[in-house]
Design a protein around this motif. Structure first.
Motif, PDB file in Angstrom:
ATOM      1  N   LYS A 248      12.649  48.968 -57.631  1.00 41.78           N
ATOM      2  CA  LYS A 248      12.271  49.558 -58.921  1.00 41.78           C
ATOM      3  C   LYS A 248      13.273  49.253 -60.048  1.00 41.78           C
ATOM      4  CE  LYS A 248       9.421  53.356 -57.141  1.00 41.78           C
ATOM      5  NZ  LYS A 248       9.180  54.812 -57.152  1.00 41.78           N
ATOM      6  N   GLU A 249      14.069  48.212 -59.860  1.00 41.64           N
ATOM      7  CA  GLU A 249      15.107  47.899 -60.844  1.00 41.64           C
ATOM      8  C   GLU A 249      14.517  47.571 -62.211  1.00 41.64           C
ATOM      9  OE1 GLU A 249      19.236  45.363 -60.679  1.00 41.64           O
ATOM     10  OE2 GLU A 249      17.421  44.412 -59.890  1.00 41.64           O
TER      11      GLU A 249
ATOM     12  N   ARG B 222       4.437  41.420 -46.825  1.00 42.71           N
ATOM     13  CA  ARG B 222       3.892  40.878 -48.081  1.00 42.71           C
ATOM     14  C   ARG B 222       4.836  41.090 -49.247  1.00 42.71           C
ATOM     15  NH1 ARG B 222      -0.437  44.745 -50.162  1.00 42.71           N
ATOM     16  NH2 ARG B 222       1.519  45.835 -50.619  1.00 42.71           N
ATOM     17  N   GLY B 223       5.516  42.246 -49.275  1.00 41.99           N
ATOM     18  CA  GLY B 223       6.332  42.605 -50.419  1.00 41.99           C
ATOM     19  C   GLY B 223       5.484  43.219 -51.516  1.00 41.99           C
ATOM     20  N   ASP B 224       6.147  43.703 -52.560  1.00 47.51           N
ATOM     21  CA  ASP B 224       5.458  44.350 -53.666  1.00 47.51           C
ATOM     22  C   ASP B 224       6.281  44.191 -54.937  1.00 47.51           C
ATOM     23  OD1 ASP B 224       4.106  45.936 -55.444  1.00 47.51           O
ATOM     24  OD2 ASP B 224       3.948  47.676 -54.123  1.00 47.51           O
ATOM     25  N   PRO B 225       5.921  43.229 -55.792  1.00 45.38           N
ATOM     26  CA  PRO B 225       6.686  43.007 -57.029  1.00 45.38           C
ATOM     27  C   PRO B 225       6.758  44.248 -57.915  1.00 45.38           C
ATOM     28  CG  PRO B 225       5.185  41.174 -56.626  1.00 45.38           C
ATOM     29  CD  PRO B 225       4.835  42.241 -55.634  1.00 45.38           C
ATOM     30  N   SER B 226       5.731  45.100 -57.870  1.00 45.21           N
ATOM     31  CA  SER B 226       5.740  46.286 -58.731  1.00 45.21           C
ATOM     32  C   SER B 226       6.823  47.276 -58.321  1.00 45.21           C
ATOM     33  CB  SER B 226       4.372  46.971 -58.710  1.00 45.21           C
ATOM     34  OG  SER B 226       4.111  47.541 -57.436  1.00 45.21           O
TER      35      SER B 226
ATOM     36  N   PRO C 219      10.836  42.002 -52.326  1.00 42.89           N
ATOM     37  CA  PRO C 219      10.553  40.556 -52.287  1.00 42.89           C
ATOM     38  C   PRO C 219       9.577  40.125 -51.214  1.00 42.89           C
ATOM     39  CG  PRO C 219      12.723  41.019 -51.380  1.00 42.89           C
ATOM     40  CD  PRO C 219      12.226  42.312 -51.961  1.00 42.89           C
ATOM     41  N   GLY C 220       9.532  40.845 -50.103  1.00 40.18           N
ATOM     42  CA  GLY C 220       8.678  40.408 -49.013  1.00 40.18           C
ATOM     43  C   GLY C 220       9.247  39.180 -48.326  1.00 40.18           C
TER      44      GLY C 220
END
Length: 314
Positions: free
Chosen positions: A79-80, A200-204, A208-209
């Motif tokens: 969440k940066e 998968r990761g989650d950019p939001s 990074p996944g």
């Protein structure tokens, strides 16, 4: 009318009032001109949920810490991108001013607002779900209202836990159960969804996944090897059926995969206060509620919600 008690309804409060703020015009104002679009949208959403699902209990779950230290320590990018200059969460000023009104209204209604220092609302929800599933006198069903897909991990048909997820263009949320997860993502249940989200990761959320592993590949690996632990074990076993390319990608992400579950998995044992959230026919503080309704121009929204609660408990 059935004597069977209604479900426990858990509200992901910030998710709901953020959605209301961006969905409704800021021309919805109090008598003094202050925007109350998030407040009204939040209250109207609860009224619809109570009317539709007739819960016996309702709890508003709260972010006491939107970016917990234990998650940042595991993955510093968590969440940066949402950080404001002061180190807090970047929130529109017109929404920030409405949150205390929501707090006051919930208190007057008698809907408990539960948070936990150092934890997100997701963790509060995860903990309350775990407590309810383990309780001898548990609700017949636990419904989690959220716009956050992370909470799909709580879906459990056998335990009676479902997620209500808002969809664009509809006032009624879609019900997320195991069949829905299987059809949409090709995963077998809530835990498998969490494992897929880790891969998968989650950019939001700044996760990074695993590089080169998208949603479909992640789901395919989980169907083949069962769990995230099974995927990692297969990558480490050169005799497994995993392809060389996928093996390399999983092994290259070993450091990430060692800590990511700490970030992705919601807590199930956060120190959350004990409050059943029993729905009552009348507000906890009628005079305070009338004063808030008049001051902030919330008469219609509060009338709908009070009527819905009265009907549900009648």
């Amino acid at each position: 009318m059935s004597d069977q008690p209604g479900p426990l309804l858990l509200l992901d409060s910030a998710s709901m009032y953020f959605r209301a703020f961006f969905a409704l015009p800021d021309t919805m104002t109090a008598p003094d001109g202050t925007p109350v679009n998030a407040v009204r949208g939040f209250l109207d959403a609860i009224a619809r949920l109570v009317t539709t699902h007739r819960p016996a209990r309702v709890v508003a779950c709260w972010d006491d810490d939107w970016r917990p230290a234990f998650r940042v320590q595991a993955i510093p990018s968590y969440k940066e991108h949402r950080l404001a200059d002061d180190g807090g969460e970047e929130v529109p000023a017109a929404l920030t001013s409405q949150v205390p009104v929501i707090v006051d209204v919930l208190a007057a209604l008698g809907i408990p607002r539960l948070g936990s220092p150092g934890y997100e609302a997701d963790d509060v929800i995860g903990t309350l779900v775990a407590r309810e599933v383990a309780a001898a006198d548990r609700a017949p069903e636990v419904l989690v209202m959220t716009g956050d897909r992370d909470l799909f991990q709580l879906v459990d048909d056998a335990a009676g836990v479902a997620v209500l997820y808002p969809v664009r263009g509809s006032k009624e949320p879609v019900r997320i159960d195991e069949a829905w997860l299987a059809e949409k993502y090709g995963v077998n249940g809530g835990q498998a969804y969490a494992d897929m989200a880790t891969l998968r990761g989650d950019p939001s959320d700044g996760l990074p996944g695993v590089a080169g592993i998208g949603e479909k590949t992640a789901a395919s690996l989980l169907r083949q090897f069962g769990t995230l632990e099974g995927v990692v074990a297969a990558a480490q076993d050169r005799g497994s059926a995993m392809s060389a390319t996928q093996r390399r990608r999983i092994l290259d992400a070993a450091d990430y995969l060692a800590v990511a579950p700490t970030v992705v998995q919601v807590a199930r044992d956060a120190p959350v206060a004990q409050d059943r959230g029993d729905l009552t026919e009348v507000p906890a503080d009628g005079e305070a509620l009338l004063a808030l309704a008049e001051r902030w121009g919330l008469e219609s929204s509060l009338r709908r919600l009070v009527d819905a609660c009265s009907d549900a408990t009648g």
